[in-house]
Design a protein around this motif. Structure first.
Motif, mmCIF file in Angstrom:
data_model
loop_
_atom_site.group_PDB
_atom_site.id
_atom_site.type_symbol
_atom_site.label_atom_id
_atom_site.label_comp_id
_atom_site.label_asym_id
_atom_site.label_seq_id
_atom_site.Cartn_x
_atom_site.Cartn_y
_atom_site.Cartn_z
ATOM 1 N N ASP A 90 82.280 -5.360 -34.614
ATOM 2 C CA ASP A 90 83.195 -6.059 -33.708
ATOM 3 C C ASP A 90 82.617 -6.289 -32.319
ATOM 4 O OD1 ASP A 90 85.121 -6.161 -35.713
ATOM 5 O OD2 ASP A 90 85.934 -4.200 -35.155
ATOM 6 N N ALA A 91 81.423 -5.774 -32.069
ATOM 7 C CA ALA A 91 80.808 -5.908 -30.740
ATOM 8 C C ALA A 91 80.184 -7.289 -30.588
ATOM 9 C CB ALA A 91 79.751 -4.836 -30.543
ATOM 10 N N ASP A 92 80.301 -7.848 -29.395
ATOM 11 C CA ASP A 92 79.643 -9.110 -29.058
ATOM 12 C C ASP A 92 78.315 -8.752 -28.399
ATOM 13 O OD1 ASP A 92 78.723 -11.505 -28.059
ATOM 14 O OD2 ASP A 92 80.585 -12.028 -27.028
ATOM 15 N N PRO A 93 77.180 -8.993 -29.072
ATOM 16 C CA PRO A 93 75.897 -8.580 -28.509
ATOM 17 C C PRO A 93 75.572 -9.213 -27.154
ATOM 18 C CG PRO A 93 75.587 -9.907 -30.506
ATOM 19 C CD PRO A 93 77.042 -9.638 -30.360
ATOM 20 N N GLN A 94 76.207 -10.334 -26.849
ATOM 21 C CA GLN A 94 75.979 -10.968 -25.551
ATOM 22 C C GLN A 94 76.671 -10.228 -24.419
ATOM 23 O OE1 GLN A 94 77.140 -15.074 -25.927
ATOM 24 N NE2 GLN A 94 75.390 -15.565 -27.230
ATOM 25 N N ARG A 95 77.636 -9.388 -24.762
ATOM 26 C CA ARG A 95 78.407 -8.661 -23.740
ATOM 27 C C ARG A 95 78.027 -7.189 -23.624
ATOM 28 N NH1 ARG A 95 82.150 -11.836 -21.570
ATOM 29 N NH2 ARG A 95 82.951 -13.571 -22.778
ATOM 30 N N VAL A 96 77.075 -6.749 -24.434
ATOM 31 C CA VAL A 96 76.637 -5.346 -24.383
ATOM 32 C C VAL A 96 75.569 -5.218 -23.299
ATOM 33 C CG1 VAL A 96 75.569 -3.465 -25.683
ATOM 34 C CG2 VAL A 96 77.134 -5.029 -26.833
ATOM 35 N N ASN A 97 75.819 -4.328 -22.331
ATOM 36 C CA ASN A 97 74.813 -4.148 -21.276
ATOM 37 C C ASN A 97 73.652 -3.299 -21.804
ATOM 38 O OD1 ASN A 97 75.201 -1.254 -20.620
ATOM 39 N ND2 ASN A 97 77.211 -1.914 -19.897
ATOM 40 N N PHE A 98 72.541 -3.338 -21.103
ATOM 41 C CA PHE A 98 71.329 -2.678 -21.588
ATOM 42 C C PHE A 98 71.454 -1.163 -21.655
ATOM 43 C CE2 PHE A 98 68.258 -6.354 -20.453
ATOM 44 C CZ PHE A 98 68.645 -7.021 -21.599
ATOM 45 N N VAL A 99 72.229 -0.567 -20.769
ATOM 46 C CA VAL A 99 72.423 0.888 -20.812
ATOM 47 C C VAL A 99 73.145 1.268 -22.099
ATOM 48 C CG1 VAL A 99 73.565 2.850 -19.701
ATOM 49 C CG2 VAL A 99 72.397 1.134 -18.300
ATOM 50 N N GLU A 100 74.210 0.544 -22.396
ATOM 51 C CA GLU A 100 74.966 0.806 -23.611
ATOM 52 C C GLU A 100 74.126 0.485 -24.858
ATOM 53 O OE1 GLU A 100 79.560 0.228 -24.849
ATOM 54 O OE2 GLU A 100 78.570 -1.574 -24.088
ATOM 55 N N LEU A 101 73.387 -0.616 -24.809
ATOM 56 C CA LEU A 101 72.538 -1.000 -25.936
ATOM 57 C C LEU A 101 71.512 0.085 -26.238
ATOM 58 C CD1 LEU A 101 71.648 -3.086 -28.030
ATOM 59 C CD2 LEU A 101 70.272 -4.173 -26.241
ATOM 60 N N MET A 102 70.889 0.604 -25.225
ATOM 61 C CA MET A 102 69.900 1.670 -25.408
ATOM 62 C C MET A 102 70.542 2.904 -26.036
ATOM 63 S SD MET A 102 67.345 3.217 -22.544
ATOM 64 C CE MET A 102 66.132 4.441 -22.931
ATOM 65 N N GLN A 103 71.724 3.264 -25.577
ATOM 66 C CA GLN A 103 72.435 4.421 -26.141
ATOM 67 C C GLN A 103 72.788 4.190 -27.603
ATOM 68 O OE1 GLN A 103 75.735 4.761 -23.430
ATOM 69 N NE2 GLN A 103 74.547 5.926 -21.925
ATOM 70 N N TRP A 104 73.241 2.989 -27.924
ATOM 71 C CA TRP A 104 73.606 2.667 -29.300
ATOM 72 C C TRP A 104 72.388 2.720 -30.219
ATOM 73 C CZ3 TRP A 104 77.498 -2.034 -29.142
ATOM 74 C CH2 TRP A 104 78.696 -1.609 -28.570
ATOM 75 N N VAL A 105 71.258 2.203 -29.725
ATOM 76 C CA VAL A 105 70.033 2.237 -30.538
ATOM 77 C C VAL A 105 69.622 3.684 -30.793
ATOM 78 C CG1 VAL A 105 67.574 1.675 -30.587
ATOM 79 C CG2 VAL A 105 69.211 -0.030 -29.773
ATOM 80 N N MET A 106 69.615 4.490 -29.754
ATOM 81 C CA MET A 106 69.192 5.886 -29.913
ATOM 82 C C MET A 106 70.150 6.676 -30.798
ATOM 83 S SD MET A 106 67.430 6.862 -26.249
ATOM 84 C CE MET A 106 68.962 6.940 -25.408
ATOM 85 N N ALA A 107 71.390 6.224 -30.928
ATOM 86 C CA ALA A 107 72.364 6.917 -31.769
ATOM 87 C C ALA A 107 72.243 6.538 -33.249
ATOM 88 C CB ALA A 107 73.779 6.611 -31.275
ATOM 89 N N LEU A 108 71.469 5.516 -33.553
ATOM 90 C CA LEU A 108 71.297 5.122 -34.949
ATOM 91 C C LEU A 108 70.599 6.251 -35.709
ATOM 92 C CD1 LEU A 108 70.074 1.433 -34.515
ATOM 93 C CD2 LEU A 108 72.314 2.180 -35.359
ATOM 94 N N PRO A 109 71.106 6.631 -36.880
ATOM 95 C CA PRO A 109 70.525 7.758 -37.624
ATOM 96 C C PRO A 109 69.062 7.536 -38.021
ATOM 97 C CG PRO A 109 72.484 6.899 -38.744
ATOM 98 C CD PRO A 109 72.260 6.059 -37.535
ATOM 99 N N GLU A 110 68.685 6.277 -38.260
ATOM 100 C CA GLU A 110 67.314 5.991 -38.684
ATOM 101 C C GLU A 110 66.342 5.893 -37.509
ATOM 102 O OE1 GLU A 110 69.720 3.431 -39.009
ATOM 103 O OE2 GLU A 110 70.562 4.119 -40.881
ATOM 104 N N PHE A 111 66.872 5.876 -36.288
ATOM 105 C CA PHE A 111 66.030 5.684 -35.107
ATOM 106 C C PHE A 111 65.346 6.980 -34.707
ATOM 107 C CE2 PHE A 111 65.161 5.437 -30.573
ATOM 108 C CZ PHE A 111 64.418 4.267 -30.536
ATOM 109 N N ASP A 112 64.041 6.886 -34.465
ATOM 110 C CA ASP A 112 63.265 8.059 -34.063
ATOM 111 C C ASP A 112 62.108 7.624 -33.168
ATOM 112 O OD1 ASP A 112 62.311 10.706 -33.954
ATOM 113 O OD2 ASP A 112 60.977 10.341 -35.650
ATOM 114 N N ASP A 113 62.393 7.491 -31.882
ATOM 115 C CA ASP A 113 61.346 7.122 -30.931
ATOM 116 C C ASP A 113 61.698 7.689 -29.559
ATOM 117 O OD1 ASP A 113 59.025 6.008 -29.939
ATOM 118 O OD2 ASP A 113 59.551 3.933 -30.414
ATOM 119 N N ASN A 114 60.717 7.705 -28.706
ATOM 120 C CA ASN A 114 60.859 8.253 -27.365
ATOM 121 C C ASN A 114 61.598 7.259 -26.467
ATOM 122 O OD1 ASN A 114 60.447 9.182 -24.728
ATOM 123 N ND2 ASN A 114 58.444 10.008 -25.218
#
Length: 63
Positions: free
Chosen positions: A19-43
């Motif tokens: 339901d998220a509009d990717p055009q309205r997601v700020n970079f701070v929130e985007l970074m948090q969402w990426v890092m919260a992905l279970p498959e994500f593993d990076d610094n």
């Protein structure tokens, strides 16, 4: 997944946040969402504005 896997990340974000509009997601929130992905593993220090822009663009294309 690593920061450079922009398309893979975009697909995962579209699945996790349908339901998220990717055009309205700020970079701070985007970074948090990426890092919260279970498959994500990076610094977090390897992420920058260009990578977040690429993820956001891929996500916009995905939806």
């Amino acid at each position: 997944m690593k920061w450079t896997d922009t398309l893979e990340i975009a697909i995962a974000l579209a699945d996790v946040h349908p339901d998220a509009d990717p055009q309205r997601v700020n970079f701070v929130e985007l970074m948090q969402w990426v890092m919260a992905l279970p498959e994500f593993d990076d610094n977090p220090k390897h992420c920058g504005e260009r990578i977040l822009e690429a993820i956001q663009a891929a996500w916009i294309d995905e939806v």
